[in-house]
Design an enzyme around this catalytic site. Structure first.
Site, mmCIF file in Angstrom:
data_model
loop_
_atom_site.group_PDB
_atom_site.id
_atom_site.type_symbol
_atom_site.label_atom_id
_atom_site.label_comp_id
_atom_site.label_asym_id
_atom_site.label_seq_id
_atom_site.Cartn_x
_atom_site.Cartn_y
_atom_site.Cartn_z
ATOM 1 N N TYR A 55 0.836 -1.195 0.000
ATOM 2 C CA TYR A 55 0.000 0.000 0.000
ATOM 3 C C TYR A 55 0.875 1.251 0.000
ATOM 4 C CZ TYR A 55 -3.617 -3.305 1.605
ATOM 5 O OH TYR A 55 -4.481 -4.367 1.733
ATOM 6 N N HIS A 123 -0.136 -12.035 1.627
ATOM 7 C CA HIS A 123 -1.170 -11.245 0.955
ATOM 8 C C HIS A 123 -1.855 -12.029 -0.163
ATOM 9 C CE1 HIS A 123 -2.126 -6.719 0.059
ATOM 10 N NE2 HIS A 123 -3.210 -7.461 0.072
ATOM 11 N N PRO A 203 -15.934 -4.807 3.310
ATOM 12 C CA PRO A 203 -17.290 -5.167 3.729
ATOM 13 C C PRO A 203 -18.359 -4.200 3.221
ATOM 14 C CG PRO A 203 -16.130 -4.122 5.542
ATOM 15 C CD PRO A 203 -15.115 -4.320 4.443
ATOM 16 N N GLY A 205 -18.229 -3.204 -0.003
ATOM 17 C CA GLY A 205 -18.170 -3.309 -1.460
ATOM 18 C C GLY A 205 -17.399 -2.186 -2.102
ATOM 19 N N ARG A 206 -16.232 -1.864 -1.502
ATOM 20 C CA ARG A 206 -15.379 -0.778 -2.000
ATOM 21 C C ARG A 206 -16.149 0.550 -2.076
ATOM 22 N NH1 ARG A 206 -13.831 -5.469 -4.053
ATOM 23 N NH2 ARG A 206 -11.615 -5.972 -3.992
ATOM 24 N N PHE A 208 -19.307 0.981 -2.638
ATOM 25 C CA PHE A 208 -20.508 0.975 -3.467
ATOM 26 C C PHE A 208 -21.770 0.793 -2.632
ATOM 27 C CE2 PHE A 208 -23.456 -0.397 -6.761
ATOM 28 C CZ PHE A 208 -23.082 0.380 -7.840
#
Length: 327
Positions: A55, A123, A203, A205-206, A208
């Protein structure tokens, strides 16, 4: 703050904080606001923080380390290795070779500025290296006192079982939400059989499922979600209909769509800890509010009816990334 236990030993806050977006992948990064968000999370009782060496190509670990070091005795820091990127961010592949595992751990310890990593994940599973060799090297890190507990991310049932024979796996981290429920078929039964905790990433949904994204054009040019099949074309419109149903249920419940979605994940079992990511205090506070949302059996049945397994249109990742998951 409610506590939950991963793998029978590692106690964490019932809601964690995913830190990825503070440094990478989503547009609009603001380090000052990210630091405020990390500090607010501590104030609200969150003790479980998730980062990874990829990241921001290490920058996120540095940020998390600066914020958490003064509170080291009361936080659980989880980080990951295996997804290799060049200094310019170019993805170079997955590396699970034993010698790399140890190099990556030492580099993460230095960036975080800590003596030990509480939870260290692979990962992504390296298809070219037997999982026994990778986890064997990870177990060496435990014996050396550099790592406390081991985890895997996006691993399949057979891989999880093989890894767990080498060294106890404390947590499996995989995507899980109202629009990503495939883990319910084999993954969740496997980790529960073995006594492994489950950490649910994305959790919401990015983002959405929060209802904040109404058009593809709402995503900035440098936002990686533009490359996600679920955010594109007809898939976007079909998935928006799911969000509208989540919004309706949230209104009836008197909470936000994000809080409803998080409460649903937490209601799937006390061995599940969601780690919604945010880089802003206001969204962090909203997410923590999900802990006050209790869903009845009837409400859970209604949610299942509008968001059954396979409800989302489109794959979770672009085709090349799905191949890395062995899907």
């Amino acid at each position: 703050m409610e506590k939950r236990t991963l793998g029978g030993e590692l106690q964490v806050s019932a809601l964690g904080l995913g830190c990825m977006g503070m440094s990478d992948f989503y547009s609009g990064r603001d380090e000052r606001e990210a630091m405020r968000t990390l500090e607010k999370a501590l104030e609200l009782g969150i003790t479980f923080f998730d980062t990874a060496d990829m990241y921001g190509v290490g920058e996120n670990e540095k940020l998390v380390g600066r914020a958490l070091r003064p509170h080291r005795d009361r936080v659980i820091i989880a980080t990951k290795f295996g997804n290799v990127r060049a200094p310019d961010g170019t993805f170079l592949g997955v590396n699970g070779r034993p010698e790399y595992v140890k190099q990556a751990c030492d580099a993460s310890l230095k960036r975080l500025g800590v003596d030990v990593i509480d939870l260290y994940y692979q990962h992504r599973v390296d298809p070219n290296v037997p999982i026994e060799e990778t986890v064997g090297a990870m177990s060496d890190l435990v014996r050396e006192g550099k790592v406390r507990y081991l985890g895997l991310s996006e691993a399949g049932p057979e891989t999880i079982r093989r890894a767990h024979k080498v060294h106890p796996i404390t947590a499996l981290q995989t995507e899980y939400s109202l629009w990503s429920r495939d883990v319910e078929d084999e993954i969740l039964p496997t980790v529960r059989e073995l006594g492994i905790g489950f950490v649910a990433y994305s959790p919401l949904g990015r983002g959405f499922l929060t209802g904040a994204i109404r058009r593809f054009e709402d995503l900035p040019e440098d936002d990686y979600r533009r490359h996600s099949p679920r955010f594109q074309g007809e898939n976007f419109q079909k998935n928006l209909r799911l969000v509208e149903q989540v919004e309706r249920l949230a209104r009836e419940k008197g909470c936000t769509p994000a809080q409803l979605a998080l409460a649903w994940v937490m209601a799937q079992g006390n061995d599940i800890v969601p780690i919604p990511g945010t880089k802003r205090v206001k969204y962090l506070e909203e997410n923590v509010g999900a802990l006050q949302v209790s869903l009845t059996a009837e409400e859970l049945r209604e949610i299942d009816a509008i968001a059954p397994k396979g409800v989302a249109a489109g794959d979770r990742y672009p085709e090349a990334n799905m191949r890395l998951l062995g899907i």
